[in-house]
Scaffold this motif. Structure first.
Motif: not given
Length: 418
Positions: A283-309
């Motif tokens: 269930r947590a894996l599914g929610e993680a995928g959903q959260a990542l799908s909300e990320d877009s080019d306009g979303t600002e994320s900290p630099t240290y998360l560069y490897w999360v994809d």
């Protein structure tokens, strides 16, 4: 007080041996240097603080040999003087520990009496670049190669914050960079097998991030510590901490950060074991995928998360399937991930191949598992990582179930000979 001076002919190594023995025994007691100083004074029946943390540090570093204090040190540590004097073979100097240069109480409290140089945003920017450089170095080098420079950087950063003078905003940004530095330094220490030291580093980072009011960073560091707990036999603690990190930080965390928190929650549930935890992990894996799908080019994320994809989420998903003994899901997913992975990241390649080898064993494919395990052994041979070493042990242990298969027997014989 009768001095315990060395007699003529004592080995010249004795002073450094005594220091190394004091340090080893103190760490076995899980005492700080300040605690040992107090116990020595108590054993000597002395009031006040004639021995302090700095003096213990000098003993342990070999800068001063405590001949006259040896009986009291021995009493405090519960050993004989002979044990303190015993010669210790040492391949290399002991690793620097965070406790060696941080005060016992609050390692991040500014030194009000110290009028150090004025620190501006330029120093913050410089520290940020060094932190990111260390993070990029970890992509291609292992913990055993990086732990010393990582701890030196951390020591320098804490001193910069404590001993300099700065505005409240510069201080907050320094704390944020210290937090980011502890995340990568803790990861490096954990990869080097220094789990107690990694925990101390992570806890320092959580404190720094919280003081900087950066809840996303605090959640990231806490998640890293939870991941270590889950992988080192502290599964229930890992699960509680991973869930707490997610719950505390998710309200203001960007999508990538939420995906990472949920990834760690999934792994913590997996390592905790049991059917219900397995379901919670999926269930947590599914929610993680959903959260990542909300990320877009306009979303600002900290630099240290560069490897999360998406690729990293597939890696975790495949590991969860492997741990849950579902090879029909794990094997094709791992093959897909490995076909796209950067071969220069040797440690990660060895780790992911180790999961594929285990999944193939579960799929009753020992011949192919032996082939993959051979690649794991080759890649990990020159990697100074306790993570890869542990995975090698696990893979070889599982292959013992098929020791009569020629390909497996040949691999095991070759490894034993090596």
């Amino acid at each position: 007080m009768a001095p315990c001076r060395p007699t003529v002919g004592h080995n010249w190594h004795m002073g450094s041996d005594i220091g190394a023995n004091i340090r080893r025994l103190r760490e076995e007691h899980e005492w700080s240097q300040a605690r040992l100083a107090r116990e020595v004074c108590r054993a000597a029946g002395l009031a006040g603080d004639p021995v302090g943390r700095q003096e213990v540090s000098r003993w342990e570093n070999g800068k001063r040999t405590p001949w006259e204090w040896l009986p009291f040190i021995a009493t405090a540590l519960g050993v004989t003087v002979e044990v303190l004097r015993a010669h210790q073979e040492r391949a290399e100097p002991p690793l620097p520990m965070l406790a060696d240069f941080l005060p016992e109480d609050d390692p991040l409290s500014p030194l009000e009496r110290c009028k150090g140089r004025r620190i501006g945003m330029g120093a913050v920017d410089d520290l940020q670049q060094r932190v990111h450089g260390l993070r990029l170095a970890d992509d291609v080098l292992a913990g055993g190669d990086l732990i010393r420079p990582a701890l030196r950087e951390l020591r320098s950063a804490v001193r910069l914050y404590r001993e300099g003078t700065h505005s409240s905003e510069v201080g907050r940004q320094l704390l944020r960079q210290i937090g980011e530095l502890t995340q990568i330094a803790g990861w490096i220490a954990s990869d080097a097998g220094q789990h107690k030291e990694a925990e101390r580093i992570y806890r320092l980072g959580i404190s720094a991030a919280r003081q900087a009011e950066d809840h996303t960073l605090a959640g990231n560091i806490a998640g890293s510590l939870a991941y270590q707990f889950s992988n080192t036999g502290r599964e229930s603690e890992g699960l509680r901490l991973a869930q707490a990190a997610f719950n505390d930080a998710r309200a203001e965390a960007p999508p990538k950060a939420r995906a990472l928190y949920l990834d760690r929650v999934a792994w913590a549930h997996t390592k905790a074991g049991g059917a219900e935890n397995g379901q919670q992990a999926m269930r947590a894996l599914g929610e993680a995928g959903q959260a990542l799908s909300e990320d877009s080019d306009g979303t600002e994320s900290p630099t240290y998360l560069y490897w999360v994809d998406a690729g990293e989420l597939r890696v975790m998903e495949s590991r969860v399937y492997t741990e849950l003994h579902r090879p029909l899901r794990a094997v094709p997913l791992l093959r897909e991930v490995l076909s796209e992975y950067d071969a220069t990241h040797t440690r990660e390649m060895a780790l992911y191949l180790s999961w594929l080898a285990i999944a193939l064993v579960d799929a009753n494919e020992p011949e192919e598992a032996a082939t993959v395990a051979g690649r794991v052994l080759t890649l990990s041979a020159d990697v100074a990582s306790e993570r890869t070493a542990e995975r090698v042990r696990i893979v070889l242990g599982r292959l013992q179930e098929y020791a009569e298969v020629p390909e497996v027997a040949a691999l095991l014989d070759e490894h034993e000979a090596a």
